[in-house]
Design a protein around this motif. Structure first.
Motif, PDB file in Angstrom:
ATOM      1  N   PHE A 159      29.202  23.695  63.137  1.00 58.89           N
ATOM      2  CA  PHE A 159      28.296  23.218  62.325  1.00 58.89           C
ATOM      3  C   PHE A 159      29.092  22.688  61.039  1.00 58.89           C
ATOM      4  O   PHE A 159      29.800  23.658  60.462  1.00 58.89           O
ATOM      5  CB  PHE A 159      26.989  24.323  61.815  1.00 58.89           C
ATOM      6  N   HIS A 160      28.948  21.497  60.638  1.00 59.75           N
ATOM      7  CA  HIS A 160      29.547  20.926  59.369  1.00 59.75           C
ATOM      8  C   HIS A 160      28.511  20.811  58.351  1.00 59.75           C
ATOM      9  O   HIS A 160      27.610  20.025  58.511  1.00 59.75           O
ATOM     10  CB  HIS A 160      30.176  19.679  59.695  1.00 59.75           C
ATOM     11  N   LEU A 161      28.791  21.628  57.283  1.00 60.11           N
ATOM     12  CA  LEU A 161      27.729  21.677  56.242  1.00 60.11           C
ATOM     13  C   LEU A 161      28.019  20.762  55.007  1.00 60.11           C
ATOM     14  O   LEU A 161      29.309  20.299  54.883  1.00 60.11           O
ATOM     15  CB  LEU A 161      27.743  23.235  55.473  1.00 60.11           C
ATOM     16  N   LYS A 162      27.076  20.186  54.556  1.00 55.98           N
ATOM     17  CA  LYS A 162      26.994  19.145  53.253  1.00 55.98           C
ATOM     18  C   LYS A 162      27.877  20.126  51.999  1.00 55.98           C
ATOM     19  O   LYS A 162      28.318  19.249  51.112  1.00 55.98           O
ATOM     20  CB  LYS A 162      25.666  18.958  52.976  1.00 55.98           C
ATOM     21  N   LYS A 163      27.221  21.397  51.868  1.00 54.94           N
ATOM     22  CA  LYS A 163      27.827  22.203  50.757  1.00 54.94           C
ATOM     23  C   LYS A 163      27.922  23.563  51.138  1.00 54.94           C
ATOM     24  O   LYS A 163      27.523  24.145  52.146  1.00 54.94           O
ATOM     25  CB  LYS A 163      26.583  22.225  49.615  1.00 54.94           C
ATOM     26  N   GLU A 467      25.646  26.818  43.679  1.00 55.60           N
ATOM     27  CA  GLU A 467      26.670  27.660  43.050  1.00 55.60           C
ATOM     28  C   GLU A 467      26.458  29.117  43.626  1.00 55.60           C
ATOM     29  O   GLU A 467      27.486  29.819  44.016  1.00 55.60           O
ATOM     30  CB  GLU A 467      26.524  27.857  41.534  1.00 55.60           C
ATOM     31  N   SER A 468      25.075  29.464  43.785  1.00 56.99           N
ATOM     32  CA  SER A 468      24.685  30.805  44.232  1.00 56.99           C
ATOM     33  C   SER A 468      25.245  31.156  45.626  1.00 56.99           C
ATOM     34  O   SER A 468      25.240  32.185  46.126  1.00 56.99           O
ATOM     35  CB  SER A 468      23.352  31.362  43.985  1.00 56.99           C
ATOM     36  N   SER A 478      25.246  36.957  41.302  1.00 57.92           N
ATOM     37  CA  SER A 478      24.228  37.438  40.478  1.00 57.92           C
ATOM     38  C   SER A 478      24.000  36.591  39.092  1.00 57.92           C
ATOM     39  O   SER A 478      22.997  36.443  38.837  1.00 57.92           O
ATOM     40  CB  SER A 478      24.547  39.090  40.111  1.00 57.92           C
ATOM     41  N   GLY A 479      25.181  36.219  38.695  1.00 58.48           N
ATOM     42  CA  GLY A 479      24.805  35.136  37.470  1.00 58.48           C
ATOM     43  C   GLY A 479      24.356  34.172  37.423  1.00 58.48           C
ATOM     44  O   GLY A 479      23.343  33.960  36.869  1.00 58.48           O
ATOM     45  N   SER A 480      24.461  33.264  38.804  1.00 52.85           N
ATOM     46  CA  SER A 480      23.443  32.164  39.028  1.00 52.85           C
ATOM     47  C   SER A 480      22.043  32.612  39.174  1.00 52.85           C
ATOM     48  O   SER A 480      21.166  31.888  38.999  1.00 52.85           O
ATOM     49  CB  SER A 480      24.249  31.380  40.011  1.00 52.85           C
TER      50      SER A 480
END
Length: 534
Positions: A159-163, A467-468, A478-480
């Motif tokens: 599987f090649h992911l976009k992000k 980001e998360s 946890s910040g995001s």
């Protein structure tokens, strides 16, 4: 004496009541050794939702409870809690440092229940089918980060992911990623009705009357090769019109196990040990309940109206009056036991306050009382739902700032009406697809969210969710995650109410009951066995 087993997994981070069970007392085995499980879930095929058990469509706890037994996935959620484990796959892993390339090697000798061999091409077909059909249930969104799927021979899928997405292994454990046979499932069309074919632990046959499933038989699949051990040869699931009818059936021995949804009074009675032949098992659960809003609707389009409701609702009193110790107040979409949770709504609103709510409405020049209807489903989340909405109505109306009515609708109509934005304010529950904070946020807030909500926050969608997902260490995210929850508390596109525990009741000769549900409220029928009563 009734025995109560408390299972508290360490969390890191969806059949139809119509037919009352029949048969003699003393055994739910139906004479053939089958373990008989009762439920009050409704499961219907309608014009708007004609394919309730197609993996490319199903996105509720009832449908997934069927699919998890019958349609195999590359990965699966473990017996208790923790990271997903290979099932149809022998192994899976990210093969890059950026969590964008995920490779799976299939087990040797995989077969569908009819004996057809399973290849990497079937896996690719199944997942691309869900993405191509793009069903209005929104379930495809779990896989929408997939860019391309590559096969290498018959035994490897890449599987090649976009992000980057560290939660992708969890998503491959959900039924939408289930492997189906191309000869049974057309590539661009849903499979209507109640037929299910796969390579999971069981085969499946539904008893259907008037487009409604009244019972289902799960028979051990001799061709299954995967990570679980099947402890029985057959399970029959029977549906009841309500919790009382289901309770009468287990008292008489017509069924062996009660699952969702028991009433609070039934749970309290069993907990007290009033039935020496039935054991109540309490498990830590991640079910949440919340109010959703059509943020384009004139009544609740102004943010201050939604904020005022958040300021007024007294969760502790709501839970105490309706659910007692069986639920806890919830101040975020993310349950308190999941890594990344913050008490965002309490941090913003504190204790309920009529004065603060009045100031919010006055500041936005909202004329009071604000007239609203709160919608709820009468037959999907249990018999206490009406009581819950009565309390919500009282709390809002007693402030003098709202003029609220409530209206209940059967689930078969309710779920499609909600997706068509027929309700300004509506109650829903969420049983997580997997036990990670991302799954309590992205399904509500990302593009193609399952509520079909018009609400969209570009920072959440374009920055914070991606980001998360970049790190497998969820504490590092946890910040995001906290920032997302803070935005939700401020803008109130949804209003969390409570987090529930989960319960299973079983006659005392049934074994494996403590693992009959996992933390995502998914049935694991293979864990059940028949032993010796006390």
């Amino acid at each position: 004496m009734n025995r109560k087993t408390l299972v508290l997994p360490a969390v890191i981070g969806l059949l139809t009541p119509v037919l009352a069970a029949c048969g003699g007392s003393g055994s739910g085995s139906n004479g053939d050794g089958a373990i008989v499980v009762g439920t009050t879930d409704r499961f219907t095929a309608t014009k708007d939702a004609p394919a309730p058990v197609d993996p490319a469509y199903s996105y509720d706890v009832g449908g997934w409870n069927i699919l998890r037994q019958t349609v195999q996935t590359l990965m699966s959620q473990p017996k208790g809690d923790g990271d997903p484990v290979p099932d149809a796959a022998e192994s899976c892993s990210f093969t890059d440092s950026g969590s964008e390339r995920y490779a799976c090697k299939l087990r040797e000798g995989l077969k569908f229940s009819d004996g057809d061999a399973i290849t990497a091409a079937d896996v690719k077909y199944s997942i691309e089918r869900a993405l191509r059909i793009k069903a209005d249930s929104g379930v495809f969104s779990l896989l929408s980060n997939i860019d391309t799927i590559e096969t290498q021979g018959d035994g490897e899928v890449i599987f090649h992911l976009k992000k980057p997405d560290a939660t992708f292994p969890y998503k491959l454990s959900t039924p939408v990623a289930g492997i189906v046979n191309p000869k049974d499932y057309e590539k661009d069309k849903l499979r209507d009705g109640f037929d299910v074919d796969g390579s999971g632990p069981y085969t499946f046959k539904a008893d259907v009357q008037n487009d409604e499933m009244v019972s289902a038989t799960f028979t051990k699949n001799p061709n299954y090769k995967g990570s679980v051990t099947v402890n029985n040869s057959k399970v029959v699931m029977r549906s009841f019109k309500d919790a009382d009818a289901m309770g009468q059936a287990i008292d008489k021995g017509d069924i062996d196990v009660m699952t969702r949804t028991m009433s609070p009074s039934q749970i309290s009675k069993l907990d007290a040990g009033d039935d020496s032949n039935v054991e109540l098992v309490e498990m830590s659960g991640l079910e949440i309940r919340y109010l959703g809003f059509d943020t384009n609707a004139p009544t609740v389009k102004t943010q201050a109206v939604r904020q005022a409701m958040a300021q007024l609702i007294d969760r502790a009193t709501l839970v105490a009056k309706v659910y007692g110790s069986q639920a806890e107040p919830l101040y975020s979409l993310v349950p308190a036991s999941v890594t990344g949770h913050s008490n965002a709504f309490f941090n913003k609103y504190g204790d309920p306050s009529v004065d603060k709510a009045k100031a919010l409405l006055a500041g936005a020049n909202i004329t009071t009382p604000v007239k609203l209807t709160l919608h709820y489903t009468t037959d999907h989340y249990g018999p206490a739902t009406k009581d819950e909405f009565e309390v919500l109505r009282q709390q809002l109306n007693n402030s003098g700032l709202f003029d609220v009515d409530i209206k209940g609708t059967p689930w078969s109509t309710y779920q499609t009406a909600e997706r068509k934005q027929a309700y300004d304010v509506y109650g829903m529950g969420w049983f997580p697809d997997f036990p990670d904070a991302d799954n309590f946020l992205a399904p509500f807030l990302d593009k193609n969210n399952f509520l079909a909500s018009p609400y969209a926050n570009s920072k959440i969608i374009n920055k914070l969710i991606p980001e998360s997902r970049r790190t497998a260490d969820r504490l590092s995210a946890s910040g995001s995650l906290t920032e997302i929850q803070d935005i939700v508390a401020n803008e109130v596109p949804v209003l969390p109410l409570w987090q529930g525990k989960q319960y299973v009741a079983a006659r005392d000769d049934i074994t494996g009951v403590a693992y009959a549900l996992n933390s995502s409220s998914s049935l694991q029928l293979w864990e059940l066995g028949r032993g010796t009563g006390n």
